[in-house]
Write an enzyme that holds these catalytic residues in place. Structure first.
Site, PDB file in Angstrom:
ATOM      1  N   GLU A 187      -7.671  -1.624  16.455  1.00 57.72           N
ATOM      2  CA  GLU A 187      -6.959  -0.545  15.755  1.00 57.72           C
ATOM      3  C   GLU A 187      -6.538   0.560  16.717  1.00 57.72           C
ATOM      4  OE1 GLU A 187      -8.838   0.478  12.012  1.00 57.72           O
ATOM      5  OE2 GLU A 187      -7.621   2.288  11.810  1.00 57.72           O
ATOM      6  N   ARG A 236       0.803  -1.223   0.000  1.00 58.73           N
ATOM      7  CA  ARG A 236       0.000   0.000   0.000  1.00 58.73           C
ATOM      8  C   ARG A 236       0.833   1.269   0.000  1.00 58.73           C
ATOM      9  NH1 ARG A 236      -4.954  -2.157   3.866  1.00 58.73           N
ATOM     10  NH2 ARG A 236      -5.836  -3.415   2.209  1.00 58.73           N
TER      11      ARG A 236
HETATM   12  C1  LIG Z   1     -14.103   0.116   4.493  1.00 59.02           C
HETATM   13  C2  LIG Z   1     -13.069  -0.674   5.247  1.00 59.02           C
HETATM   14  C3  LIG Z   1     -12.677  -1.923   4.775  1.00 59.02           C
HETATM   15  C4  LIG Z   1     -11.706  -2.673   5.463  1.00 59.02           C
HETATM   16  N1  LIG Z   1     -11.353  -3.915   4.996  1.00 59.02           N
HETATM   17  C5  LIG Z   1     -10.440  -4.654   5.693  1.00 59.02           C
HETATM   18  C6  LIG Z   1     -10.102  -5.976   5.286  1.00 59.02           C
HETATM   19  O1  LIG Z   1     -10.601  -6.498   4.289  1.00 59.02           O
HETATM   20  N2  LIG Z   1      -9.197  -6.652   6.035  1.00 59.02           N
HETATM   21  C7  LIG Z   1      -8.604  -6.117   7.150  1.00 59.02           C
HETATM   22  O2  LIG Z   1      -7.788  -6.777   7.810  1.00 59.02           O
HETATM   23  N3  LIG Z   1      -8.933  -4.880   7.562  1.00 59.02           N
HETATM   24  C8  LIG Z   1      -9.830  -4.146   6.874  1.00 59.02           C
HETATM   25  N4  LIG Z   1     -10.151  -2.887   7.313  1.00 59.02           N
HETATM   26  C9  LIG Z   1      -9.616  -2.425   8.617  1.00 59.02           C
HETATM   27  C10 LIG Z   1     -10.314  -3.162   9.744  1.00 59.02           C
HETATM   28  O3  LIG Z   1     -11.669  -3.338   9.395  1.00 59.02           O
HETATM   29  C11 LIG Z   1     -10.225  -2.386  11.076  1.00 59.02           C
HETATM   30  O4  LIG Z   1      -8.900  -2.045  11.371  1.00 59.02           O
HETATM   31  C12 LIG Z   1     -10.775  -3.229  12.229  1.00 59.02           C
HETATM   32  O5  LIG Z   1     -12.030  -3.767  11.902  1.00 59.02           O
HETATM   33  C13 LIG Z   1     -10.872  -2.369  13.484  1.00 59.02           C
HETATM   34  O6  LIG Z   1     -11.621  -3.063  14.461  1.00 59.02           O
HETATM   35  P1  LIG Z   1     -11.848  -2.385  15.882  1.00 59.02           P
HETATM   36  O7  LIG Z   1     -12.750  -3.270  16.639  1.00 59.02           O
HETATM   37  O8  LIG Z   1     -10.542  -2.021  16.462  1.00 59.02           O
HETATM   38  O9  LIG Z   1     -12.578  -0.999  15.563  1.00 59.02           O
HETATM   39  P2  LIG Z   1     -13.989  -0.715  14.863  1.00 59.02           P
HETATM   40  O10 LIG Z   1     -14.529  -1.883  14.179  1.00 59.02           O
HETATM   41  O11 LIG Z   1     -13.801   0.535  14.069  1.00 59.02           O
HETATM   42  O12 LIG Z   1     -14.960  -0.425  16.101  1.00 59.02           O
HETATM   43  C14 LIG Z   1     -14.773   0.683  16.939  1.00 59.02           C
HETATM   44  C15 LIG Z   1     -16.088   0.973  17.646  1.00 59.02           C
HETATM   45  O13 LIG Z   1     -15.849   1.953  18.651  1.00 59.02           O
HETATM   46  C16 LIG Z   1     -16.943   2.852  18.695  1.00 59.02           C
HETATM   47  N5  LIG Z   1     -16.497   4.108  19.305  1.00 59.02           N
HETATM   48  C17 LIG Z   1     -15.582   4.982  18.813  1.00 59.02           C
HETATM   49  N6  LIG Z   1     -15.421   6.020  19.659  1.00 59.02           N
HETATM   50  C18 LIG Z   1     -16.255   5.796  20.711  1.00 59.02           C
HETATM   51  C19 LIG Z   1     -16.570   6.521  21.905  1.00 59.02           C
HETATM   52  N7  LIG Z   1     -15.994   7.714  22.194  1.00 59.02           N
HETATM   53  N8  LIG Z   1     -17.493   6.014  22.756  1.00 59.02           N
HETATM   54  C20 LIG Z   1     -18.113   4.835  22.493  1.00 59.02           C
HETATM   55  N9  LIG Z   1     -17.864   4.117  21.362  1.00 59.02           N
HETATM   56  C21 LIG Z   1     -16.944   4.586  20.500  1.00 59.02           C
HETATM   57  C22 LIG Z   1     -17.382   2.977  17.247  1.00 59.02           C
HETATM   58  O14 LIG Z   1     -18.725   3.415  17.114  1.00 59.02           O
HETATM   59  C23 LIG Z   1     -17.161   1.540  16.728  1.00 59.02           C
HETATM   60  O15 LIG Z   1     -18.334   0.768  16.819  1.00 59.02           O
HETATM   61  C24 LIG Z   1     -11.116  -2.130   6.638  1.00 59.02           C
HETATM   62  C25 LIG Z   1     -11.515  -0.879   7.105  1.00 59.02           C
HETATM   63  C26 LIG Z   1     -12.479  -0.146   6.426  1.00 59.02           C
HETATM   64  C27 LIG Z   1     -12.880   1.206   6.949  1.00 59.02           C
END
Ligand SMILES: Cc1cc2nc3c(=O)[nH]c(=O)nc-3n(C[C@H](O)[C@H](O)[C@H](O)COP(=O)(O)OP(=O)(O)OC[C@H]3O[C@@H](n4cnc5c(N)ncnc54)[C@H](O)[C@@H]3O)c2cc1C
Length: 577
Positions: free
Chosen positions: A373, A285
């Protein structure tokens, strides 16, 4: 209102949900909250395809090979204990998800593994092209719902973590539906709030990805690491207009069908940047982003300022066999891939930096854990395709276990009024009124996104970063210390104000550490310092001390990747005009 729990999980993406499940399995009472709907708010539900894991189901593999590729992609900056955790424990989580019914795609009875750029062999599992994230989220939601001991609530935006006697002991949230604050006491808190790409004008993010968790952790005393490394997804859709489809949808197309990345001369230009693609999909990337932007700068870009992506070598039958109904949705947008190319350009997509944690996912502040993340360090200066979902699952599970272990050792200690006195006015008191309080918060968000895109994007300079910092400072001054809004239920101006408070803090950190790093490495490319310099094999860390931000550079904890893998692409970048 005031509630008490053993473990508070903030965020219900892949990381938060897995953390909640694991903490509950370990015997903790869990309260999982999200500013959006549970399991539907962040990036996980949007993820499209790849989940990298050394299953070796079709081609022999070992987590050490996956680790080797991850470290090489990270350009010498990975926190190796975290990278190792991700690669070593990935298979367990992926197989557990399979037992829970996620339905990873299979071929001849074996879980299928696709090839992705930067991986040395086919390593990426998926459920269905364009549909992996929804399946992962649905599976986890189902398990959350049937696991005893997990309470959950939507529409709660955490405004700040709360410390008691030097330890994180809970949080205060703003409830969107009532406008009221909620105080939550917890023996352990897990921040699983995802990334920060909403800071940029062109992004693949949902509205909730403004970097809340980084700001929350920083203000609570935790350390941030590698914040200069924002990953841009190189082939985000640019033109023609595409309605109702994801801007990063071309990734699965490239995995399955190859495709040619072309400049306005019809040249496949990747070779100029050190990688011969020959219709395959092998560009990492950071190199692809750099190459596209350099072609545009050299006057060889597409009309809207990107590159062309062509699948014209594919027949209608081949496209349909690969993507079926998606081809109809493209047709509804007047796009026929057998006859035309589309324009693509880099789009902010993921953050390599984040909260510093050990391999138990515990931060330097007792009581505060982090997952997904929101964690920094596992991917160094550049993330491999597919590592993010794996990271969310593995780190979520580990954080849940560690938080439950802490909770089991501690007696309840409810928060006292004095502990929450400074944050309550932000979370629920009547908003500030009077002269100068008529802020257009939506315009301020847009202004911030523009200045981040213009000056803190993939190609950076000292002057541009300094300009961005001045702009961020002006916006911070304008924002003031107290929220605006009408103080009623569904007060979106207050929410914008709260978002801006975090976004400006995080934007400041990203720009400042990018200014400090006078070299180019991975996702951080300095036009005025184009070479990768050995003395910069350090992780920059950021802490909040007495209202100010303190930076430091510490030797990278990860083992340096083999010279031939880490240095080669960069050497080519450096030689490019
Ligand atoms: C369009 C897209 C496609 C992707 N495709 C891929 C892929 O194919 N393969 C791959 O490995 N990765 C992919 N990624 C990256 C990957 O999806 C993310 O890095 C990963 O899912 C993050 O998971 P997470 O649980 O850390 O955060 P998230 O799934 O982003 O969840 C975070 C949650 O925290 C909540 N939140 C945020 N701030 C607050 C607050 N102040 N108070 C309460 N709640 C809060 C949000 O509402 C959200 O529900 C993609 C990302 C995107 C955007």
């Amino acid at each position: 209102m005031h509630v008490e729990t053993d473990v508070l999980v903030i965020g219900s993406g892949g990381a938060g949900m897995y953390a909640a499940i694991e903490a509950a399995r370990a015997g903790a009472q869990v309260f999982m909250i999200d500013r959006s709907l549970i399991g539907r708010g962040g990036a996980t539900v949007m993820a499209q395809m790849t989940v990298a894991v050394a299953l070796g189901s079709e081609t022999p593999d070992h987590w050490r090979h996956h680790l080797q590729d991850t470290l090489a992609a990270g350009r010498g900056l990975c926190s190796e204990d975290l990278s190792r955790l991700l690669c070593e424990r990935g298979p367990e989580c992926i197989l557990e998800m399979e037992r829970w019914g996620v339905g990873w795609a299979r071929r001849n009875g074996r879980i299928t593994q696709a090839m992705a750029p930067g991986h040395d062999r086919p390593r990426c599992v998926y459920v269905d092209f364009l549909n992996t994230g929804p399946a992962v989220s649905k599976t986890l939601r189902t398990v959350v719902n049937r696991t005893a001991g997990i309470a959950k609530a939507s529409d709660l935006c955490v405004v700040d973590l709360v410390r008691q006697d030097g330890e994180v002991a809970g949080a205060v949230a703003h409830h969107l539906g009532s406008g009221a604050p909620l105080i939550i006491s917890a023996k352990a808190v897990i921040v699983a709030t995802g990334g920060l790409t909403r800071l940029y004008r062109r992004n693949s993010a949902s509205a909730n990805m403004g970097g809340d968790g980084y700001a929350l952790a920083l203000r609570a005393g935790a350390t941030l690491i590698d914040m200069e490394f924002v990953q841009f997804f190189p082939i985000g859709h640019l033109a023609p207009r595409l309605v109702g489809m994801d801007p990063i949808m071309w990734d699965p197309f490239r995995y399955k069908l190859g495709g040619r990345l072309l400049n306005n001369q019809g040249e496949e230009f990747a070779e100029r940047y050190g990688v011969a693609e020959d219709g395959r999909y092998v560009l990492t990337r950071d190199v692809a982003t750099y190459g596209i932007l350099k072609e545009v700068a050299a006057g060889r870009g597409s009309p809207h300022g990107g590159a062309f992506l062509s699948f014209q070598h594919c027949s209608q039958e081949a496209l349909r066999a690969a993507f079926g109904p998606v081809i109809d949705r493209l047709a509804a947008n007047n796009i026929d891939l057998t006859r035309q190319s589309v324009e693509v350009a880099p789009i902010a997509h993921y953050h390599m930096g984040g909260v510093k944690a050990d391999a138990r996912m515990e931060t330097e502040v007792p009581g505060l854990f982090v997952a997904g993340e929101a964690v920094g360090g596992a991917n160094g200066a550049n993330r491999l395709s597919g590592n993010a979902v794996t990271e969310a699952l593995v780190f979520g599970r580990r954080a849940g276990r560690s938080a439950a272990e802490r909770a089991a050792r501690r007696a309840p200690r409810p928060l006292r009024p004095a502990d929450v006195a400074t944050v309550l006015p932000l979370a629920g008191a009547p908003p500030a009124t009077g002269a100068g309080r008529d802020l257009n918060t939506a315009a301020m968000v847009e202004r911030l996104q523009t200045l981040m895109a213009d000056d803190v994007g993939p190609l950076r300079t000292r002057d541009g970063l300094a300009r961005a910092l001045a702009g961020i400072e002006a916006l911070t001054d304008a924002l003031g210390e107290l929220p605006v809004g009408d103080g009623k239920p569904f007060d979106y101006r207050r929410l914008d104000w709260l978002d801006l408070r975090n976004m400006l803090t995080v934007a400041h950190v990203v720009a400042a550490v990018a200014l400090a790093r006078t070299e180019s490495r991975g996702a951080h490319q300095r036009e005025d310092h184009p070479e990768m310099r050995p003395e910069w094999a350090v992780n920059q860390t950021v802490r909040w001390r007495e209202g100010g931000i303190v930076f430091a550079a510490v030797p990278a904890a990860g083992a340096a990747p083999p010279a031939d893998q880490a240095a080669a692409p960069q050497a080519v970048l450096d030689a490019t005009p």
